[in-house]
Write a protein that holds these residues in place. Structure first.
Motif, PDB file in Angstrom:
ATOM      1  N   VAL A  61       0.841  -1.192   0.000  1.00 13.02           N
ATOM      2  CA  VAL A  61       0.000   0.000   0.000  1.00 13.02           C
ATOM      3  C   VAL A  61       0.875   1.240   0.000  1.00 13.02           C
ATOM      4  O   VAL A  61       1.874   1.304   0.721  1.00 13.02           O
ATOM      5  CB  VAL A  61      -0.928   0.030   1.241  1.00 13.02           C
ATOM      6  N   ARG A  62       0.486   2.223  -0.807  1.00 16.19           N
ATOM      7  CA  ARG A  62       1.141   3.528  -0.798  1.00 16.19           C
ATOM      8  C   ARG A  62       0.089   4.567  -0.415  1.00 16.19           C
ATOM      9  O   ARG A  62      -0.952   4.666  -1.057  1.00 16.19           O
ATOM     10  CB  ARG A  62       1.726   3.866  -2.175  1.00 16.19           C
ATOM     11  N   TYR A  63       0.376   5.323   0.631  1.00 15.86           N
ATOM     12  CA  TYR A  63      -0.494   6.402   1.089  1.00 15.86           C
ATOM     13  C   TYR A  63       0.088   7.696   0.540  1.00 15.86           C
ATOM     14  O   TYR A  63       1.159   8.118   0.957  1.00 15.86           O
ATOM     15  CB  TYR A  63      -0.537   6.438   2.621  1.00 15.86           C
ATOM     16  N   LEU A  64      -0.616   8.315  -0.386  1.00 15.80           N
ATOM     17  CA  LEU A  64      -0.054   9.451  -1.112  1.00 15.80           C
ATOM     18  C   LEU A  64      -0.594  10.802  -0.668  1.00 15.80           C
ATOM     19  O   LEU A  64       0.112  11.800  -0.711  1.00 15.80           O
ATOM     20  CB  LEU A  64      -0.297   9.269  -2.616  1.00 15.80           C
ATOM     21  N   ARG A  65      -1.861  10.850  -0.265  1.00 16.33           N
ATOM     22  CA  ARG A  65      -2.495  12.105   0.160  1.00 16.33           C
ATOM     23  C   ARG A  65      -3.515  11.800   1.248  1.00 16.33           C
ATOM     24  O   ARG A  65      -4.139  10.751   1.257  1.00 16.33           O
ATOM     25  CB  ARG A  65      -3.234  12.770  -1.000  1.00 16.33           C
ATOM     26  N   ASP A  66      -3.713  12.761   2.129  1.00 14.06           N
ATOM     27  CA  ASP A  66      -4.729  12.639   3.175  1.00 14.06           C
ATOM     28  C   ASP A  66      -6.115  12.843   2.574  1.00 14.06           C
ATOM     29  O   ASP A  66      -6.281  13.644   1.654  1.00 14.06           O
ATOM     30  CB  ASP A  66      -4.531  13.707   4.246  1.00 14.06           C
ATOM     31  N   ILE A  67      -7.086  12.134   3.130  1.00 10.39           N
ATOM     32  CA  ILE A  67      -8.477  12.380   2.774  1.00 10.39           C
ATOM     33  C   ILE A  67      -9.294  12.440   4.056  1.00 10.39           C
ATOM     34  O   ILE A  67      -8.869  11.923   5.094  1.00 10.39           O
ATOM     35  CB  ILE A  67      -9.042  11.357   1.767  1.00 10.39           C
ATOM     36  N   GLY A  68     -10.442  13.087   3.987  1.00  9.64           N
ATOM     37  CA  GLY A  68     -11.201  13.331   5.196  1.00  9.64           C
ATOM     38  C   GLY A  68     -12.647  12.886   5.130  1.00  9.64           C
ATOM     39  O   GLY A  68     -13.111  12.313   4.143  1.00  9.64           O
ATOM     40  N   VAL A  69     -13.365  13.173   6.203  1.00  6.80           N
ATOM     41  CA  VAL A  69     -14.768  12.807   6.340  1.00  6.80           C
ATOM     42  C   VAL A  69     -15.577  13.339   5.169  1.00  6.80           C
ATOM     43  O   VAL A  69     -15.417  14.499   4.756  1.00  6.80           O
ATOM     44  CB  VAL A  69     -15.357  13.393   7.648  1.00  6.80           C
ATOM     45  N   GLY A  70     -16.426  12.479   4.640  1.00  2.85           N
ATOM     46  CA  GLY A  70     -17.323  12.875   3.561  1.00  2.85           C
ATOM     47  C   GLY A  70     -16.722  12.811   2.177  1.00  2.85           C
ATOM     48  O   GLY A  70     -17.460  12.898   1.187  1.00  2.85           O
ATOM     49  N   ASP A  71     -15.380  12.660   2.069  1.00  8.65           N
ATOM     50  CA  ASP A  71     -14.777  12.504   0.747  1.00  8.65           C
ATOM     51  C   ASP A  71     -15.269  11.192   0.133  1.00  8.65           C
ATOM     52  O   ASP A  71     -15.453  10.190   0.830  1.00  8.65           O
ATOM     53  CB  ASP A  71     -13.245  12.456   0.832  1.00  8.65           C
ATOM     54  N   THR A  72     -15.475  11.208  -1.172  1.00 10.28           N
ATOM     55  CA  THR A  72     -15.840   9.986  -1.879  1.00 10.28           C
ATOM     56  C   THR A  72     -14.590   9.407  -2.513  1.00 10.28           C
ATOM     57  O   THR A  72     -13.991  10.029  -3.398  1.00 10.28           O
ATOM     58  CB  THR A  72     -16.906  10.256  -2.959  1.00 10.28           C
ATOM     59  N   ALA A  73     -14.186   8.251  -2.009  1.00  8.65           N
ATOM     60  CA  ALA A  73     -13.024   7.548  -2.562  1.00  8.65           C
ATOM     61  C   ALA A  73     -13.513   6.684  -3.722  1.00  8.65           C
ATOM     62  O   ALA A  73     -14.418   5.862  -3.545  1.00  8.65           O
ATOM     63  CB  ALA A  73     -12.370   6.688  -1.492  1.00  8.65           C
ATOM     64  N   GLU A  74     -12.922   6.878  -4.878  1.00  4.81           N
ATOM     65  CA  GLU A  74     -13.238   6.053  -6.041  1.00  4.81           C
ATOM     66  C   GLU A  74     -12.039   5.162  -6.320  1.00  4.81           C
ATOM     67  O   GLU A  74     -10.913   5.646  -6.445  1.00  4.81           O
ATOM     68  CB  GLU A  74     -13.533   6.922  -7.261  1.00  4.81           C
ATOM     69  N   VAL A  75     -12.285   3.861  -6.388  1.00  5.82           N
ATOM     70  CA  VAL A  75     -11.199   2.905  -6.587  1.00  5.82           C
ATOM     71  C   VAL A  75     -11.299   2.290  -7.979  1.00  5.82           C
ATOM     72  O   VAL A  75     -12.339   1.767  -8.373  1.00  5.82           O
ATOM     73  CB  VAL A  75     -11.230   1.789  -5.518  1.00  5.82           C
ATOM     74  N   THR A  76     -10.186   2.369  -8.704  1.00  2.00           N
ATOM     75  CA  THR A  76     -10.046   1.739 -10.012  1.00  2.00           C
ATOM     76  C   THR A  76      -9.205   0.483  -9.815  1.00  2.00           C
ATOM     77  O   THR A  76      -8.143   0.534  -9.190  1.00  2.00           O
ATOM     78  CB  THR A  76      -9.335   2.692 -10.993  1.00  2.00           C
ATOM     79  N   THR A  77      -9.690  -0.629 -10.339  1.00  7.97           N
ATOM     80  CA  THR A  77      -9.008  -1.915 -10.182  1.00  7.97           C
ATOM     81  C   THR A  77      -8.516  -2.394 -11.535  1.00  7.97           C
ATOM     82  O   THR A  77      -9.244  -2.304 -12.524  1.00  7.97           O
ATOM     83  CB  THR A  77      -9.967  -2.953  -9.571  1.00  7.97           C
ATOM     84  N   ARG A  78      -7.289  -2.920 -11.545  1.00  6.61           N
ATOM     85  CA  ARG A  78      -6.715  -3.462 -12.781  1.00  6.61           C
ATOM     86  C   ARG A  78      -6.182  -4.868 -12.535  1.00  6.61           C
ATOM     87  O   ARG A  78      -5.470  -5.089 -11.560  1.00  6.61           O
ATOM     88  CB  ARG A  78      -5.559  -2.581 -13.259  1.00  6.61           C
ATOM     89  N   VAL A  79      -6.508  -5.778 -13.430  1.00  2.69           N
ATOM     90  CA  VAL A  79      -5.915  -7.111 -13.418  1.00  2.69           C
ATOM     91  C   VAL A  79      -4.584  -6.990 -14.148  1.00  2.69           C
ATOM     92  O   VAL A  79      -4.530  -6.578 -15.306  1.00  2.69           O
ATOM     93  CB  VAL A  79      -6.831  -8.140 -14.115  1.00  2.69           C
ATOM     94  N   LEU A  80      -3.496  -7.332 -13.450  1.00  2.00           N
ATOM     95  CA  LEU A  80      -2.155  -7.186 -14.023  1.00  2.00           C
ATOM     96  C   LEU A  80      -1.597  -8.493 -14.564  1.00  2.00           C
ATOM     97  O   LEU A  80      -0.712  -8.488 -15.409  1.00  2.00           O
ATOM     98  CB  LEU A  80      -1.207  -6.606 -12.967  1.00  2.00           C
TER      99      LEU A  80
END
Length: 146
Positions: A61-80
């Motif tokens: 896991v790489r944590y690149l930026r902080d996010i907070g309450v109410g933010d909508t996290a959108e996850v893109t998944t790729r089969v490698l």
């Protein structure tokens, strides 16, 4: 594959620094893995019928930026990539178009009754082959001080 999953950050997931706690990034990535499993034919019905599932055996896991309450996290998944019993894939979490975290995973297809890895069914293997994408630049890296 470029599958999408969305999750709104909950207040109870915020740590003492005022942003999403590291374990909850992984929780959101886990939900995205569940969504991917359903899309490739390894969803709840498959697990009930076969007693087989994916088990994560390695994650980075790489944590690149902080996010907070109410933010909508959108996850893109790729089969490698995949082999008879293994699946290599990645998740990229974005908020408002900015990548905030990534996760690279290696998972095994496991027969829970036998407690051992087993080959993917032919249909799932064919689906995975058709979904394979190039690995992003962060995939395959190791942690170093350099």
């Amino acid at each position: 594959m470029t599958a999408q999953f969305q999750q709104v950050v909950q207040p109870e997931w915020i740590d003492y620094n005022g942003h999403l706690s590291e374990g909850y990034y992984v929780l959101i990535f886990g939900f995205a893995t569940d969504a991917m499993m359903e899309r490739i034919g390894l969803g709840p019905e498959y697990r009930e019928r076969t007693r087989c599932s994916l088990y994560t055996v390695e994650a980075h896991v790489r944590y690149l930026r902080d996010i907070g309450v109410g933010d909508t996290a959108e996850v893109t998944t790729r089969v490698l990539g995949h082999a008879a019993k293994k699946l290599w894939f990645s998740h990229e979490m974005s908020v408002d178009g900015t990548v905030v975290a990534t996760e690279e995973l290696l998972a095994l297809h496991v027969d829970q009754s036998a407690s051992r890895a087993c080959p993917f069914p032919d249909g799932v293997a064919t689906t995975l082959a058709g979904l394979r994408e190039s690995a992003p630049d962060y995939a395959g890296r190791k942690i170093t001080l350099g």
